[in-house]
Design a protein around this motif. Structure first.
Motif, PDB file in Angstrom:
ATOM      1  N   MET A   4       0.823  -1.207   0.000  1.00 63.59           N
ATOM      2  CA  MET A   4       0.000   0.000   0.000  1.00 63.59           C
ATOM      3  C   MET A   4       0.865   1.268   0.000  1.00 63.59           C
ATOM      4  O   MET A   4       0.701   2.136  -0.843  1.00 63.59           O
ATOM      5  N   ILE A   5       1.823   1.348   0.935  1.00 56.67           N
ATOM      6  CA  ILE A   5       2.582   2.615   1.048  1.00 56.67           C
ATOM      7  C   ILE A   5       3.757   2.648   0.075  1.00 56.67           C
ATOM      8  O   ILE A   5       4.223   3.730  -0.298  1.00 56.67           O
ATOM      9  N   ASP A  42      10.346  -6.529  -3.843  1.00 54.32           N
ATOM     10  CA  ASP A  42       9.357  -7.150  -2.954  1.00 54.32           C
ATOM     11  C   ASP A  42       9.619  -8.641  -2.986  1.00 54.32           C
ATOM     12  O   ASP A  42       9.997  -9.192  -4.034  1.00 54.32           O
ATOM     13  N   SER A  89       6.196  -3.491   9.614  1.00 54.80           N
ATOM     14  CA  SER A  89       7.021  -2.741  10.570  1.00 54.80           C
ATOM     15  C   SER A  89       8.130  -3.565  11.238  1.00 54.80           C
ATOM     16  O   SER A  89       9.259  -3.104  11.376  1.00 54.80           O
ATOM     17  N   HIS A 146      11.452  -3.896   9.274  1.00 51.84           N
ATOM     18  CA  HIS A 146      12.214  -2.721   8.828  1.00 51.84           C
ATOM     19  C   HIS A 146      13.697  -2.872   9.149  1.00 51.84           C
ATOM     20  O   HIS A 146      14.566  -2.518   8.352  1.00 51.84           O
ATOM     21  N   GLU A 180      10.012   3.700   6.818  1.00 52.06           N
ATOM     22  CA  GLU A 180       8.641   4.028   7.233  1.00 52.06           C
ATOM     23  C   GLU A 180       8.515   4.026   8.759  1.00 52.06           C
ATOM     24  O   GLU A 180       9.306   3.408   9.473  1.00 52.06           O
ATOM     25  N   LYS A 181       7.479   4.682   9.233  1.00 54.41           N
ATOM     26  CA  LYS A 181       7.155   4.611  10.657  1.00 54.41           C
ATOM     27  C   LYS A 181       6.570   3.243  10.960  1.00 54.41           C
ATOM     28  O   LYS A 181       5.892   2.681  10.071  1.00 54.41           O
ATOM     29  N   ASN A 225       5.180  11.744   7.761  1.00 52.12           N
ATOM     30  CA  ASN A 225       4.596  12.627   6.758  1.00 52.12           C
ATOM     31  C   ASN A 225       3.758  13.752   7.351  1.00 52.12           C
ATOM     32  O   ASN A 225       3.681  14.836   6.796  1.00 52.12           O
ATOM     33  N   TRP A 251       0.062  -9.478   8.738  1.00 52.25           N
ATOM     34  CA  TRP A 251       0.975  -8.967   9.768  1.00 52.25           C
ATOM     35  C   TRP A 251       0.300  -7.962  10.705  1.00 52.25           C
ATOM     36  O   TRP A 251       0.774  -7.726  11.815  1.00 52.25           O
ATOM     37  N   ARG A 252      -0.838  -7.401  10.283  1.00 50.68           N
ATOM     38  CA  ARG A 252      -1.445  -6.330  11.086  1.00 50.68           C
ATOM     39  C   ARG A 252      -2.073  -6.897  12.354  1.00 50.68           C
ATOM     40  O   ARG A 252      -2.644  -7.974  12.350  1.00 50.68           O
TER      41      ARG A 252
HETATM   42  N1  LIG Z   1       3.544   6.888   6.558  1.00 52.74           N
HETATM   43  C1  LIG Z   1       2.317   6.456   6.439  1.00 52.74           C
HETATM   44  O1  LIG Z   1       1.372   7.223   6.397  1.00 52.74           O
HETATM   45  C2  LIG Z   1       2.073   4.969   6.338  1.00 52.74           C
HETATM   46  C3  LIG Z   1       0.817   4.501   5.890  1.00 52.74           C
HETATM   47  C4  LIG Z   1       0.636   3.115   5.789  1.00 52.74           C
HETATM   48  C5  LIG Z   1       1.649   2.240   6.155  1.00 52.74           C
HETATM   49  N2  LIG Z   1       2.837   2.738   6.614  1.00 52.74           N
HETATM   50  C6  LIG Z   1       3.908   1.814   7.032  1.00 52.74           C
HETATM   51  O2  LIG Z   1       4.431   1.186   5.876  1.00 52.74           O
HETATM   52  C7  LIG Z   1       4.791  -0.154   6.156  1.00 52.74           C
HETATM   53  C8  LIG Z   1       4.094  -1.078   5.167  1.00 52.74           C
HETATM   54  O3  LIG Z   1       2.704  -0.939   5.305  1.00 52.74           O
HETATM   55  P1  LIG Z   1       1.708  -1.319   4.097  1.00 52.74           P
HETATM   56  O4  LIG Z   1       0.351  -0.938   4.555  1.00 52.74           O
HETATM   57  O5  LIG Z   1       2.221  -0.787   2.824  1.00 52.74           O
HETATM   58  O6  LIG Z   1       1.849  -2.921   4.111  1.00 52.74           O
HETATM   59  P2  LIG Z   1       1.494  -3.946   2.947  1.00 52.74           P
HETATM   60  O7  LIG Z   1       1.219  -5.242   3.608  1.00 52.74           O
HETATM   61  O8  LIG Z   1       0.454  -3.359   2.034  1.00 52.74           O
HETATM   62  O9  LIG Z   1       2.855  -4.030   2.088  1.00 52.74           O
HETATM   63  C9  LIG Z   1       4.039  -4.605   2.580  1.00 52.74           C
HETATM   64  C10 LIG Z   1       4.809  -5.191   1.394  1.00 52.74           C
HETATM   65  O10 LIG Z   1       6.097  -5.631   1.850  1.00 52.74           O
HETATM   66  C11 LIG Z   1       6.395  -6.867   1.219  1.00 52.74           C
HETATM   67  N3  LIG Z   1       7.406  -7.567   2.014  1.00 52.74           N
HETATM   68  C12 LIG Z   1       7.250  -8.221   3.187  1.00 52.74           C
HETATM   69  N4  LIG Z   1       8.437  -8.676   3.631  1.00 52.74           N
HETATM   70  C13 LIG Z   1       9.369  -8.292   2.732  1.00 52.74           C
HETATM   71  C14 LIG Z   1      10.781  -8.445   2.649  1.00 52.74           C
HETATM   72  N5  LIG Z   1      11.454  -9.067   3.614  1.00 52.74           N
HETATM   73  N6  LIG Z   1      11.419  -7.933   1.572  1.00 52.74           N
HETATM   74  C15 LIG Z   1      10.735  -7.288   0.603  1.00 52.74           C
HETATM   75  N7  LIG Z   1       9.393  -7.102   0.635  1.00 52.74           N
HETATM   76  C16 LIG Z   1       8.724  -7.590   1.692  1.00 52.74           C
HETATM   77  C17 LIG Z   1       5.049  -7.585   1.126  1.00 52.74           C
HETATM   78  O11 LIG Z   1       5.067  -8.612   0.142  1.00 52.74           O
HETATM   79  C18 LIG Z   1       4.117  -6.424   0.773  1.00 52.74           C
HETATM   80  O12 LIG Z   1       4.022  -6.257  -0.634  1.00 52.74           O
HETATM   81  C19 LIG Z   1       4.417  -0.401   7.617  1.00 52.74           C
HETATM   82  O13 LIG Z   1       5.577  -0.257   8.412  1.00 52.74           O
HETATM   83  C20 LIG Z   1       3.424   0.691   7.927  1.00 52.74           C
HETATM   84  O14 LIG Z   1       3.461   1.087   9.287  1.00 52.74           O
HETATM   85  C21 LIG Z   1       3.061   4.068   6.689  1.00 52.74           C
END
Ligand SMILES: NC(=O)c1ccc[n+]([C@@H]2O[C@H](COP(=O)([O-])OP(=O)(O)OC[C@H]3O[C@@H](n4cnc5c(N)ncnc54)[C@H](O)[C@@H]3O)[C@@H](O)[C@H]2O)c1
Length: 349
Positions: free
Chosen positions: A14-15, A36, A75, A78, A95-96, A124, A167-168
């Motif tokens: 997503m992010i 990914d 998270s 990271h 990311e946070k 952000n 993971w959530r």
């Molecule tokens: N700053 C913001 O406003 C904001 C908003 C949403 C999420 N986030 C943060 O972003 C992070 C991801 O959230 P999301 O909602 O995008 O999650 P998500 O589940 O949509 O995406 C995570 C991606 O990481 C991939 N992945 C997992 N392990 C991996 C690895 N070891 N190597 C490579 N890729 C890997 C997964 O296949 C998936 O495509 C979290 O830490 C979340 O807290 C920040």
């Protein structure tokens, strides 16, 4: 013309796509790869942004055209990406939350110190115009003696958000719930404005969701190092979810911000700018960004500002404003809140 930095995004979820979009708009950055562990996710996003896809982190980090890695994995993963990046001499913007335990954060910081690379966090919300005006008023001492600070994140998530995410809602990968995942932006902004937190007393509960290990509702009374007191309350249990509110007050002023607007801006010593600020920002926001849907109303603008600030620091050979150590602070507060809720005692930081 300064250096152009090669960027790779790790985590095409997503992010991750907002990272790619943010990087695309930077004049001194080139998005060269998306990584990914799920090849199709990397392929899709890389295809949309005209760069190469990698499913192996080692292969990505061996590339000479990658200078900066942005980390958008779950998270609790990271740290391993950020540490590998440091070992390969790559700068990193994470990311946070930077990581979900202080021990893991400290290992990330140490790896980058040792490698001589730069590590930065992402908050952000700090890049909203209103947040910057708020911070400027604090730095100018306009509040007088600080007395109160509040961070309130009354959000909602459907059960499906936790059920679909994998993971959530887990301690191992989310590291917490309404505070560590959603509330962290509000908590970071509060500590940025008010300074360090000295002690917390809290309650955290899962009240509106099934099958989650973590809290969907958390509330804390806090004491700041500057002597002020305050509250933090963040949830994903308040349907339909509404504005994130940050309020700071002292004996010479009070400001209350709802999302990216103000609903109160008043100081004992008025300046001509105050009327302009009230005119432009004094209203409730029309849509409560992200209150019920993680990507609702989101744009890449604030991530772009975050990355631009990081590159300016690299060019200047200094730490970015949201350095790794700066990004650690909100996590430390949240972990203290969890500890207090678990022990039933006040926790000092
Ligand atoms: N700053 C913001 O406003 C904001 C908003 C949403 C999420 N986030 C943060 O972003 C992070 C991801 O959230 P999301 O909602 O995008 O999650 P998500 O589940 O949509 O995406 C995570 C991606 O990481 C991939 N992945 C997992 N392990 C991996 C690895 N070891 N190597 C490579 N890729 C890997 C997964 O296949 C998936 O495509 C979290 O830490 C979340 O807290 C920040």
């Amino acid at each position: 013309m300064g250096k152009t930095y090669g960027f790779a995004v790790v985590g095409a979820g997503m992010i991750g796509k907002f990272h790619a979009e943010a990087i695309k708009g930077l004049p001194n950055a080139k998005l060269v790869a998306i990584c990914d562990q799920v090849q199709s996710a990397a392929d899709n996003l890389a295809g949309n942004f005209g760069c190469t896809a990698e499913s192996s982190l080692d292969r990505l980090l061996a590339r000479d055209d990658v200078d900066v890695v942005t980390v958008a994995t779950p998270s609790g993963l990271h740290g391993e990406v950020a540490i590998s990046a440091a070992r390969h001499g790559k700068h990193c913007v994470v990311e946070k939350p930077l990581e979900i335990t202080l021990d893991k954060i400290d290992r990330v910081l140490e790896a980058h110190d040792k490698a001589g690379t730069t590590i930065g966090g992402i908050f952000n919300m700090r890049h909203e115009e209103t947040a910057k005006l708020f911070k400027k008023a604090v730095d100018a001492g306009r509040f007088g003696r600080m007395t109160f600070g509040m961070a309130y994140g009354p959000w909602w998530r459907e059960q499906s958000y936790y059920d679909n995410g994998g993971w959530r809602g887990t301690w191992a990968l989310d590291g917490g719930g309404a505070l560590m995942n959603q509330g962290i932006h509000t908590i970071d902004t509060l500590q940025w404005l008010m300074g360090p937190v000295k002690a917390v007393t809290s309650f955290c509960r899962a009240l509106a969701h099934e099958r989650i290990e973590v809290e969907d509702t958390g509330a804390a009374a806090i004491e700041f190092a500057n002597g002020a007191i305050g509250t933090i309350a963040c949830t994903t249990s308040m349907w339909p979810g509404h504005f994130r509110i940050i309020e700071v007050a002292g004996d010479r002023g009070t400001v209350a911000m709802a999302d990216n607007k103000f609903f109160f801006w008043q100081f004992a010593q008025e300046t001509p700018e105050d009327a302009r600020i009230r005119e432009k920002y004094l209203q409730f926001p029309g849509v409560s960004v992200g209150a019920a849907n993680p990507s609702a109303g989101m744009t890449a603008d604030n991530h772009r500002a975050n990355f631009a600030e990081f590159l300016a620091a690299l060019d200047a050979g200094r730490q970015p404003p949201i350095s790794g150590r700066e990004a650690r602070k909100a996590v430390e507060i949240i972990l203290a809140i969890y500890k207090s809720s678990k022990s039933g005692k006040t926790v000092s930081l």
